[in-house]
Write a protein that holds these residues in place. Structure first.
Motif, PDB file in Angstrom:
ATOM      1  N   GLY A   4       0.808  -1.207   0.000  1.00 48.95           N
ATOM      2  CA  GLY A   4       0.000   0.000   0.000  1.00 48.95           C
ATOM      3  C   GLY A   4       0.838   1.252   0.000  1.00 48.95           C
ATOM      4  O   GLY A   4       2.069   1.215   0.066  1.00 48.95           O
ATOM      5  N   LEU A   5       0.155   2.371  -0.066  1.00 52.54           N
ATOM      6  CA  LEU A   5       0.760   3.699  -0.104  1.00 52.54           C
ATOM      7  C   LEU A   5       0.304   4.488   1.114  1.00 52.54           C
ATOM      8  O   LEU A   5      -0.906   4.574   1.393  1.00 52.54           O
ATOM      9  N   ILE A   6       1.236   5.061   1.875  1.00 54.39           N
ATOM     10  CA  ILE A   6       0.864   5.911   3.009  1.00 54.39           C
ATOM     11  C   ILE A   6       0.376   7.252   2.466  1.00 54.39           C
ATOM     12  O   ILE A   6       1.142   8.002   1.857  1.00 54.39           O
ATOM     13  N   VAL A   7      -0.895   7.546   2.677  1.00 58.18           N
ATOM     14  CA  VAL A   7      -1.466   8.788   2.162  1.00 58.18           C
ATOM     15  C   VAL A   7      -1.605   9.853   3.246  1.00 58.18           C
ATOM     16  O   VAL A   7      -1.828  11.034   2.943  1.00 58.18           O
ATOM     17  N   LYS A   8      -1.476   9.436   4.519  1.00 56.85           N
ATOM     18  CA  LYS A   8      -1.555  10.408   5.619  1.00 56.85           C
ATOM     19  C   LYS A   8      -0.884   9.819   6.841  1.00 56.85           C
ATOM     20  O   LYS A   8      -0.931   8.610   7.066  1.00 56.85           O
ATOM     21  N   ALA A   9      -0.226  10.664   7.624  1.00 63.08           N
ATOM     22  CA  ALA A   9       0.355  10.257   8.900  1.00 63.08           C
ATOM     23  C   ALA A   9      -0.091  11.263   9.952  1.00 63.08           C
ATOM     24  O   ALA A   9       0.119  12.471   9.790  1.00 63.08           O
ATOM     25  N   PRO A  48       8.449   5.785   8.833  1.00 60.75           N
ATOM     26  CA  PRO A  48       7.641   5.840   7.609  1.00 60.75           C
ATOM     27  C   PRO A  48       7.214   7.277   7.311  1.00 60.75           C
ATOM     28  O   PRO A  48       6.988   8.079   8.222  1.00 60.75           O
ATOM     29  N   LEU A  49       7.120   7.607   6.026  1.00 62.78           N
ATOM     30  CA  LEU A  49       6.714   8.934   5.591  1.00 62.78           C
ATOM     31  C   LEU A  49       5.493   8.844   4.696  1.00 62.78           C
ATOM     32  O   LEU A  49       5.259   7.823   4.044  1.00 62.78           O
ATOM     33  N   VAL A  50       4.722   9.919   4.647  1.00 64.28           N
ATOM     34  CA  VAL A  50       3.673  10.010   3.638  1.00 64.28           C
ATOM     35  C   VAL A  50       4.336   9.869   2.265  1.00 64.28           C
ATOM     36  O   VAL A  50       5.368  10.465   1.994  1.00 64.28           O
ATOM     37  N   GLU A 218      -0.631  15.364   3.460  1.00 61.87           N
ATOM     38  CA  GLU A 218      -1.605  14.344   3.071  1.00 61.87           C
ATOM     39  C   GLU A 218      -1.638  14.229   1.560  1.00 61.87           C
ATOM     40  O   GLU A 218      -1.645  15.235   0.842  1.00 61.87           O
ATOM     41  N   LEU A 219      -1.626  12.997   1.043  1.00 64.02           N
ATOM     42  CA  LEU A 219      -1.761  12.762  -0.391  1.00 64.02           C
ATOM     43  C   LEU A 219      -3.244  12.722  -0.758  1.00 64.02           C
ATOM     44  O   LEU A 219      -4.030  12.054  -0.105  1.00 64.02           O
ATOM     45  N   VAL A 228      -1.649  14.402  -5.297  1.00 63.60           N
ATOM     46  CA  VAL A 228      -0.970  15.632  -4.901  1.00 63.60           C
ATOM     47  C   VAL A 228      -0.880  15.659  -3.385  1.00 63.60           C
ATOM     48  O   VAL A 228      -1.743  15.126  -2.680  1.00 63.60           O
ATOM     49  N   ALA A 229       0.181  16.290  -2.880  1.00 58.17           N
ATOM     50  CA  ALA A 229       0.366  16.445  -1.443  1.00 58.17           C
ATOM     51  C   ALA A 229       0.191  17.906  -1.088  1.00 58.17           C
ATOM     52  O   ALA A 229       0.884  18.768  -1.642  1.00 58.17           O
TER      53      ALA A 229
END
Length: 309
Positions: A4-9, A48-50, A218-219, A228-229
């Protein structure tokens, strides 16, 4: 494990969006799982990063655990985000006035991170049609950066100017929006992304800068492909904190690279050395004085920071 893709932290949680193939391929919006990071990541000093592509597992309560980070293509320190391909640098022409000094500082950061910059001059609707001086200054700046090799788009969230062009540039890419506080990033994103509810804020005229309306990275997934972030605004940037090395500063000025290989001395600082092709190009008008002056200022600023740190 799932990918998966981290879209928000936020608050110790990572919100991981299930991925299929290419993360920029678009398609239906996929399920997002609230995850914690596995303890081994913290022990290894891995944060981990967005924007990170990760492997994760599901837990019994329907949440998940980030098990492993996949290799990053790019990584930024400020804002903390990974795998961005394009940086949309948004700078207003009014309220606050256009700052080429700060734009060049952002460009150094972006070039050092190996991102492709897209320059957008926002709030064009605030320029009075009779204000020929401001209009001329904006046009001069646009020509300057286009001659260097950057793409420049004039925008207005109020009347829709440039939004279609920006939307086309965002397609099938992972991009970030960045710029000085109060330049209208959130307003422009709301105009570009139908149904978006990103917070906006009025400009503080007394301080000459905007209140920070974006509190976290946030992505945002785009219809038709791409992300977009939205990132926090900045009123100042510190080179040392951003991880830019002094010896790399010259290469972050794109137009210098055409001449620097011909300099007499390896490691030429382009300041005082004899046989410097960059200063020769400056004298011949092939490099803009404003850009070179900013290079000098940044070089001294970085030297001063290096002493402090």
């Amino acid at each position: 494990m799932l990918q998966g893709l981290i879209v928000k932290a936020l608050s110790g949680y990572y919100y991981v969006q299930q991925q299929v193939d290419d993360i920029a391929s678009g398609g239906d919006h996929r399920k997002t799982v609230q995850c914690r990071g596995r303890g081994i990541l913290k022990k290894k000093g891995i944060a981990p990063l967005v924007g990170d592509q990760v492997l994760y597992s599901l837990t019994e309560n329907g949440e998940g655990t980030v098990e492993e980070l996949l290799p990053r293509k790019t990584e930024l320190i400020r804002p903390p985000v990974a795998n961005i391909e394009q940086a949309v640098l948004l700078f207003s022409v009014k309220e606050p006035d256009l700052s080429l000094h700060l734009l060049d500082k952002f460009l150094v950061h972006v070039e050092d991170a190996n991102l492709e910059p897209l320059i957008c001059f926002s709030k064009m609707d605030l320029i009075d049609p009779d204000d020929t001086q401001t209009l001329a200054e904006v046009e001069q700046a646009r020509l300057l950066y286009e001659q260097i090799g950057y793409k420049v788009i004039l925008t207005s969230a109020e009347d829709g100017l440039g939004t279609a062009s920006i939307r086309a540039e965002l397609s099938n890419r992972i991009s970030m929006f960045a710029g000085q506080s109060g330049v209208g990033k959130s307003s422009l994103l709301n105009a570009i992304i139908p149904g978006s509810t990103i917070n906006t804020s009025e400009i503080s005229m007394r301080l000459g800068r905007g209140r920070h309306t974006t509190r976290h990275v946030e992505l945002i997934e785009l219809d038709g492909g791409g992300y977009v972030a939205d990132t926090p605004g900045f009123s100042q940037m510190n080179f040392t904190q951003l991880g830019v090395d002094l010896e790399d500063l010259g290469s972050c000025f794109r137009e210098f690279n055409e001449y620097s290989d011909g300099c007499k001395f390896r490691g030429c600082t382009h300041l005082h050395e004899p046989g410097c092709k960059v200063t020769e190009a400056l004298a011949q008008g092939e490099i803009a004085e404003s850009r070179y002056k900013h290079y000098q200022l940044f070089y001294q600023e970085m030297k001063d920071e290096k002493r402090r740190y």
